[in-house]
Design a protein around this motif. Structure first.
Motif, PDB file in Angstrom:
ATOM      1  N   THR A 177      -7.633  -8.546  10.426  1.00  0.00           N
ATOM      2  CA  THR A 177      -8.295  -7.837   9.345  1.00  0.00           C
ATOM      3  C   THR A 177      -7.964  -6.357   9.420  1.00  0.00           C
ATOM      4  O   THR A 177      -7.987  -5.755  10.484  1.00  0.00           O
ATOM      5  CB  THR A 177      -9.820  -8.035   9.420  1.00  0.00           C
ATOM      6  OG1 THR A 177     -10.091  -9.426   9.264  1.00  0.00           O
ATOM      7  CG2 THR A 177     -10.543  -7.263   8.331  1.00  0.00           C
ATOM      8  N   LEU A 178      -7.647  -5.786   8.258  1.00  0.00           N
ATOM      9  CA  LEU A 178      -7.384  -4.364   8.125  1.00  0.00           C
ATOM     10  C   LEU A 178      -8.583  -3.738   7.423  1.00  0.00           C
ATOM     11  O   LEU A 178      -8.989  -4.198   6.363  1.00  0.00           O
ATOM     12  CB  LEU A 178      -6.126  -4.119   7.284  1.00  0.00           C
ATOM     13  CG  LEU A 178      -4.844  -4.805   7.735  1.00  0.00           C
ATOM     14  CD1 LEU A 178      -3.741  -4.582   6.714  1.00  0.00           C
ATOM     15  CD2 LEU A 178      -4.429  -4.322   9.110  1.00  0.00           C
ATOM     16  N   ASN A 179      -9.165  -2.714   8.012  1.00  0.00           N
ATOM     17  CA  ASN A 179     -10.274  -1.986   7.408  1.00  0.00           C
ATOM     18  C   ASN A 179      -9.707  -0.717   6.800  1.00  0.00           C
ATOM     19  O   ASN A 179      -9.155   0.131   7.511  1.00  0.00           O
ATOM     20  CB  ASN A 179     -11.340  -1.679   8.458  1.00  0.00           C
ATOM     21  CG  ASN A 179     -11.925  -2.960   9.010  1.00  0.00           C
ATOM     22  OD1 ASN A 179     -12.646  -3.655   8.333  1.00  0.00           O
ATOM     23  ND2 ASN A 179     -11.586  -3.284  10.254  1.00  0.00           N
ATOM     24  N   ILE A 180      -9.834  -0.589   5.491  1.00  0.00           N
ATOM     25  CA  ILE A 180      -9.202   0.482   4.719  1.00  0.00           C
ATOM     26  C   ILE A 180     -10.259   1.496   4.296  1.00  0.00           C
ATOM     27  O   ILE A 180     -11.334   1.112   3.844  1.00  0.00           O
ATOM     28  CB  ILE A 180      -8.524  -0.112   3.459  1.00  0.00           C
ATOM     29  CG1 ILE A 180      -7.532  -1.205   3.848  1.00  0.00           C
ATOM     30  CG2 ILE A 180      -7.857   0.976   2.638  1.00  0.00           C
ATOM     31  CD1 ILE A 180      -7.099  -2.078   2.679  1.00  0.00           C
ATOM     32  N   ILE A 235     -14.374   1.949   0.954  1.00  0.00           N
ATOM     33  CA  ILE A 235     -13.916   1.127   2.072  1.00  0.00           C
ATOM     34  C   ILE A 235     -13.708  -0.292   1.575  1.00  0.00           C
ATOM     35  O   ILE A 235     -14.319  -0.722   0.602  1.00  0.00           O
ATOM     36  CB  ILE A 235     -14.920   1.156   3.247  1.00  0.00           C
ATOM     37  CG1 ILE A 235     -16.297   0.670   2.784  1.00  0.00           C
ATOM     38  CG2 ILE A 235     -15.007   2.539   3.850  1.00  0.00           C
ATOM     39  CD1 ILE A 235     -17.276   0.458   3.919  1.00  0.00           C
ATOM     40  N   GLY A 236     -12.809  -0.986   2.207  1.00  0.00           N
ATOM     41  CA  GLY A 236     -12.535  -2.374   1.873  1.00  0.00           C
ATOM     42  C   GLY A 236     -11.741  -2.997   3.002  1.00  0.00           C
ATOM     43  O   GLY A 236     -11.480  -2.359   4.025  1.00  0.00           O
ATOM     44  N   THR A 237     -11.364  -4.232   2.802  1.00  0.00           N
ATOM     45  CA  THR A 237     -10.599  -4.942   3.824  1.00  0.00           C
ATOM     46  C   THR A 237      -9.420  -5.668   3.185  1.00  0.00           C
ATOM     47  O   THR A 237      -9.374  -5.880   1.973  1.00  0.00           O
ATOM     48  CB  THR A 237     -11.489  -5.963   4.567  1.00  0.00           C
ATOM     49  OG1 THR A 237     -12.049  -6.871   3.609  1.00  0.00           O
ATOM     50  CG2 THR A 237     -12.600  -5.275   5.334  1.00  0.00           C
ATOM     51  N   VAL A 272       2.190  -4.254   6.329  1.00  0.00           N
ATOM     52  CA  VAL A 272       2.093  -4.614   4.912  1.00  0.00           C
ATOM     53  C   VAL A 272       1.002  -5.659   4.701  1.00  0.00           C
ATOM     54  O   VAL A 272       0.795  -6.544   5.535  1.00  0.00           O
ATOM     55  CB  VAL A 272       3.445  -5.163   4.394  1.00  0.00           C
ATOM     56  CG1 VAL A 272       3.359  -5.567   2.927  1.00  0.00           C
ATOM     57  CG2 VAL A 272       4.545  -4.127   4.578  1.00  0.00           C
ATOM     58  N   ALA A 273       0.315  -5.546   3.574  1.00  0.00           N
ATOM     59  CA  ALA A 273      -0.674  -6.536   3.134  1.00  0.00           C
ATOM     60  C   ALA A 273      -0.365  -6.873   1.683  1.00  0.00           C
ATOM     61  O   ALA A 273       0.477  -6.225   1.059  1.00  0.00           O
ATOM     62  CB  ALA A 273      -2.086  -5.967   3.259  1.00  0.00           C
ATOM     63  N   ASP A 274      -1.008  -7.886   1.138  1.00  0.00           N
ATOM     64  CA  ASP A 274      -0.924  -8.104  -0.302  1.00  0.00           C
ATOM     65  C   ASP A 274      -2.334  -8.162  -0.878  1.00  0.00           C
ATOM     66  O   ASP A 274      -3.260  -8.657  -0.258  1.00  0.00           O
ATOM     67  CB  ASP A 274      -0.074  -9.305  -0.696  1.00  0.00           C
ATOM     68  CG  ASP A 274      -0.442 -10.611  -0.036  1.00  0.00           C
ATOM     69  OD1 ASP A 274      -1.422 -10.675   0.717  1.00  0.00           O
ATOM     70  OD2 ASP A 274       0.261 -11.593  -0.288  1.00  0.00           O
ATOM     71  N   PHE A 275      -2.485  -7.575  -2.054  1.00  0.00           N
ATOM     72  CA  PHE A 275      -3.781  -7.421  -2.717  1.00  0.00           C
ATOM     73  C   PHE A 275      -3.983  -8.635  -3.619  1.00  0.00           C
ATOM     74  O   PHE A 275      -3.442  -8.705  -4.707  1.00  0.00           O
ATOM     75  CB  PHE A 275      -3.777  -6.114  -3.504  1.00  0.00           C
ATOM     76  CG  PHE A 275      -5.089  -5.727  -4.116  1.00  0.00           C
ATOM     77  CD1 PHE A 275      -6.302  -6.166  -3.630  1.00  0.00           C
ATOM     78  CD2 PHE A 275      -5.103  -4.861  -5.200  1.00  0.00           C
ATOM     79  CE1 PHE A 275      -7.505  -5.779  -4.204  1.00  0.00           C
ATOM     80  CE2 PHE A 275      -6.289  -4.458  -5.780  1.00  0.00           C
ATOM     81  CZ  PHE A 275      -7.492  -4.924  -5.282  1.00  0.00           C
ATOM     82  N   GLU A 276      -4.762  -9.585  -3.120  1.00  0.00           N
ATOM     83  CA  GLU A 276      -4.910 -10.860  -3.825  1.00  0.00           C
ATOM     84  C   GLU A 276      -6.189 -10.923  -4.650  1.00  0.00           C
ATOM     85  O   GLU A 276      -7.243 -10.457  -4.226  1.00  0.00           O
ATOM     86  CB  GLU A 276      -4.889 -12.005  -2.809  1.00  0.00           C
ATOM     87  CG  GLU A 276      -3.522 -12.122  -2.185  1.00  0.00           C
ATOM     88  CD  GLU A 276      -3.518 -12.788  -0.819  1.00  0.00           C
ATOM     89  OE1 GLU A 276      -2.528 -13.424  -0.505  1.00  0.00           O
ATOM     90  OE2 GLU A 276      -4.494 -12.624  -0.074  1.00  0.00           O
ATOM     91  N   THR A 331     -13.626 -10.823   1.865  1.00  0.00           N
ATOM     92  CA  THR A 331     -14.777 -10.669   0.980  1.00  0.00           C
ATOM     93  C   THR A 331     -14.816  -9.297   0.312  1.00  0.00           C
ATOM     94  O   THR A 331     -15.431  -9.139  -0.735  1.00  0.00           O
ATOM     95  CB  THR A 331     -16.105 -10.889   1.745  1.00  0.00           C
ATOM     96  OG1 THR A 331     -16.153  -9.994   2.844  1.00  0.00           O
ATOM     97  CG2 THR A 331     -16.206 -12.321   2.233  1.00  0.00           C
ATOM     98  N   ARG A 332     -14.156  -8.321   0.899  1.00  0.00           N
ATOM     99  CA  ARG A 332     -14.070  -6.976   0.298  1.00  0.00           C
ATOM    100  C   ARG A 332     -12.606  -6.619   0.059  1.00  0.00           C
ATOM    101  O   ARG A 332     -12.156  -5.513   0.359  1.00  0.00           O
ATOM    102  CB  ARG A 332     -14.731  -5.941   1.214  1.00  0.00           C
ATOM    103  CG  ARG A 332     -16.228  -6.147   1.377  1.00  0.00           C
ATOM    104  CD  ARG A 332     -16.845  -5.040   2.196  1.00  0.00           C
ATOM    105  NE  ARG A 332     -16.595  -3.741   1.588  1.00  0.00           N
ATOM    106  CZ  ARG A 332     -17.472  -3.070   0.842  1.00  0.00           C
ATOM    107  NH1 ARG A 332     -18.643  -3.580   0.619  1.00  0.00           N
ATOM    108  NH2 ARG A 332     -17.168  -1.889   0.347  1.00  0.00           N
TER     109      ARG A 332
END
Length: 185
Positions: free
Chosen positions: A52-55, A77-79, A98-102, A120-121
């Motif tokens: 999990t990445l906490n942004i 904030i989001g994940t 890298v992540a993807d925004f789903e 969830t976020r």
């Protein structure tokens, strides 16, 4: 007043301000006087695909379907989930996380990597978040927001691929240690 002035700015040797995807999007800024009552965050030394990445960031507000609507000065904030570390520009300069925004309502339709999962976020970065951190679950800084690939979608909404300069890389660990303005105090 609570203002500070930068007295020096140091960037890695291969930094290119016109190409943030090189994996060198990092700067250390020394201020003219100390900042008190703010605890620093340690830098992570390892990264795991799937973690999990906490942004956190102050970028433009919006949603995945209607991104980048307004700058209101609020921190968000989001994940997200790390899809992995990727070599950039032939690997000569560094790597990015890298992540993807789903879209939670259509994860398969907005998934780029073949792993249609969302948090969830679920969040990504937006214009104005550059230089902001991503944290692991222990509060260590994994990377610095560098940009977003918007492959075929035209904006930073669902389906975009946010990426961060990977601070778990040894070259950045050494760069930070050598240029940390607090190392001399």
């Amino acid at each position: 007043p609570n203002t500070r002035n930068a007295v020096s700015i140091v960037t890695p040797g291969a930094y290119n301000p016109f190409n943030f995807s090189l994996g060198q999007d990092l700067a250390i800024i020394a201020l003219d006087r100390p900042v008190y009552n703010i605890a620093g965050s340690p830098i992570a030394t390892t990264h795991t695909t799937g973690q999990t990445l906490n942004i956190a960031g102050y970028g433009l507000a919006g949603t995945g379907t209607v991104p980048n609507q307004i700058f209101d000065g609020n921190r968000r904030i989001g994940t997200n989930t790390s899809e992995g570390i990727f070599v950039t520009q032939g690997g000569a300069t560094g790597t990015v996380i890298v992540a993807d925004f789903e879209d939670p309502l259509n994860p398969g339709g907005t998934d780029f990597f073949g792993t249609p999962t969302f948090t969830t976020r679920e969040a990504a970065t937006a214009p104005g978040d550059s230089g902001g951190p991503i944290f692991d679950s222990a509060g260590r800084v994994l990377g610095v927001a560098s940009g977003v690939f918007t492959i075929g979608i035209g904006d930073w909404g669902y389906g975009s691929l946010p990426f961060w300069t990977n601070l778990t890389e040894l070259q950045y660990q050494l760069f930070i240690a050598a240029n940390d303005p607090l190392r001399l105090s």
